[in-house]
Design an enzyme around this catalytic site. Structure first.
Site, PDB file in Angstrom:
ATOM      1  N   ASP A 211     -10.959 -39.325  55.969  1.00  0.00           N
ATOM      2  CA  ASP A 211     -11.787 -40.102  55.041  1.00  0.00           C
ATOM      3  C   ASP A 211     -12.112 -41.461  55.646  1.00  0.00           C
ATOM      4  O   ASP A 211     -11.591 -41.833  56.699  1.00  0.00           O
ATOM      5  CB  ASP A 211     -11.033 -40.307  53.718  1.00  0.00           C
ATOM      6  CG  ASP A 211      -9.703 -41.001  53.940  1.00  0.00           C
ATOM      7  OD1 ASP A 211      -9.669 -42.240  53.990  1.00  0.00           O
ATOM      8  OD2 ASP A 211      -8.668 -40.299  54.088  1.00  0.00           O
ATOM      9  N   ASP A 213     -11.412 -44.343  54.021  1.00  0.00           N
ATOM     10  CA  ASP A 213     -10.700 -45.292  53.170  1.00  0.00           C
ATOM     11  C   ASP A 213     -11.643 -45.675  52.015  1.00  0.00           C
ATOM     12  O   ASP A 213     -12.174 -44.787  51.362  1.00  0.00           O
ATOM     13  CB  ASP A 213     -10.235 -46.486  53.995  1.00  0.00           C
ATOM     14  CG  ASP A 213      -9.055 -47.213  53.357  1.00  0.00           C
ATOM     15  OD1 ASP A 213      -8.190 -46.534  52.772  1.00  0.00           O
ATOM     16  OD2 ASP A 213      -8.981 -48.448  53.453  1.00  0.00           O
TER      17      ASP A 213
END
Length: 292
Positions: A211, A213
Site C-alpha cells: 500500500d 500508507d
C-alpha cells in the site's frame, strides 16, 4: 566456523507457511526469554537446511508489539541458524515504489518504544555496531532471488521506518516520514534486526509493499482489506524467492559474512568478567556463549 548454511526465514503478514519443503518437522524451542511466536519448522530446500518461523504465528494471532522478538532470535540461534532472511509486508512512502514492489532494505530507523530491544542489560552490558544493519551478501542473494521471481518491481536499498503500531499512520506522520527521507514503513523489523546483530547472525530484509500508507491523496488510505488483496500475490512470490535463495546457497560454500557479523561481540561487551551477573550470563548462553 562451519561452511554449511542454515537459512532462517522469518515470515511476516500473509506468510505463515512455505512451499516445496522436504523432511519437514516442527519443533518447540524454549528460551530464557520466553516462548517464540510458535514452533520452528525445520526442513530442507534444494539441499539446504532451513528453519522457518512465522513471526505472527499461524493464523496471525500476535500483534507487532506483542511479538517476543528476543525469544524468536534466541530460538533460531539455538536451532543452528547461520543467516536470517526477514520477509515483511510494508507500506510505501515513495511514488516510485508502488504496491507489489519488493524492497531489499539496507537501513532502518527505529521509532518503536514498547519493546525489549536487547539481550544485554543489568549485569552484562554490550553495545554492538548497527551502522550497517544488513548483511550485504545475504541482501545481494535476496535481490538476485527477487529479480528471478519477477514481482512488480525490485528496488535494491532503502530505509525502513519501524513504527510501533498496531494502528496505521496519521497523515501528519506519513508526511513527516517522507520528509525524513524514509522509503518504506512497517511494524516488525525492529528490534528484530538489532537482536539478530547481537546474536551475531547476518540479517537481511525483503519489504514487500502492499500500500501507499496514507500520504497519497489519489489512493485509498491503507486498511486491512486492501492490504490483504496484495498480500496474497506477494506471499506466493515470497515463497518462490526463498526457493531461489536456497538454490544460490546450495551452490555456494559459506564463509564469514563480509561485515564480520559472526564476531561482532568480540569488542561489544563492556562489563568486566568479575562484575557480570551470573544469572544474566546464563540467559545469554545461546546468544553470547562464544564470548562469555
Amino acid at each position: 566456523m562451519s561452511d554449511k548454511w542454515v537459512l532462517g526465514i522469518i515470515g511476516g503478514s500473509g506468510l505463515y507457511a512455505l512451499e516445496g519443503l522436504e523432511d519437514v518437522r516442527k519443533e518447540r524451542v524454549h528460551t530464557p526469554w520466553g516462548e517464540p511466536s510458535g514452533p520452528l519448522v525445520k526442513a530442507r530446500l534444494h539441499g539446504v537446511d532451513l528453519v522457518f518461523l512465522p513471526r505472527h504465528d499461524e493464523g496471525h494471532r500476535i500483534p507487532p508489539s506483542h511479538i517476543n522478538y528476543r525469544a524468536n532470535i534466541d530460538a533460531l540461534k539455538r536451532a543452528g541458524v547461520t543467516d536470517i532472511l526477514s520477509l515483511s509486508a510494508c507500506g510505501s512512502l515513495r511514488e516510485a515504489l508502488p504496491p507489489g514492489t519488493f524492497v531489499i532494505v539496507d537501513q532502518f530507523v527505529d521509532r518503536t518504544f514498547a519493546r525489549e530491544k536487547s539481550f544485554f542489560g543489568l549485569g552484562c552490558v554490550a553495545h554492538v555496531s548497527m551502522a550497517d544493519p544488513v548483511c550485504s551478501r545475504l541482501a545481494a542473494m535476496a535481490a538476485h532471488a527477487a529479480r528471478a521471481v519477477k514481482p512488480k518491481k525490485v528496488h535494491e536499498g532503502g530505509t525502513y521506518l519501524a513504527m510501533e503500531g498496531p494502528q496505521f499512520s496519521t497523515k501528519a506522520e506519513s508526511h513527516l516520514y517522507r520528509d525524513w527521507g524514509m522509503d518504506v514503513i512497517g511494524m516488525t523489523n525492529m528490534p528484530e534486526a538489532k537482536l539478530a546483530r547481537e546474536a551475531e547472525l547476518p540479517y537481511a530484509s525483503v519489504a514487500m509493499i502492499t500500500d501507499f500508507d496514507c500520504w497519497k491523496v489519489d489512493e485509498p488510505h491503507v486498511d486491512v482489506t486492501n492490504v490483504l488483496e496484495v498480500l496474497h500475490d506477494n506471499a506466493a512470490k515470497a515463497c518462490a524467492l526463498v526457493s531461489e535463495v536456497a538454490k544460490t546457497m546450495s551452490k555456494t560454500p559459506r564463509s564469514p559474512s563480509p561485515e564480520g557479523i559472526e564476531r561482532v561481540l568480540d569488542h561489544a561487551i563492556i562489563t568486566p568478567k568479575e562484575h557480570r551477573d551470573p544469572e544474566m550470563v546464563s540467559k545469554l548462553d545461546a546468544i553470547a556463549g562464544r564470548v562469555l
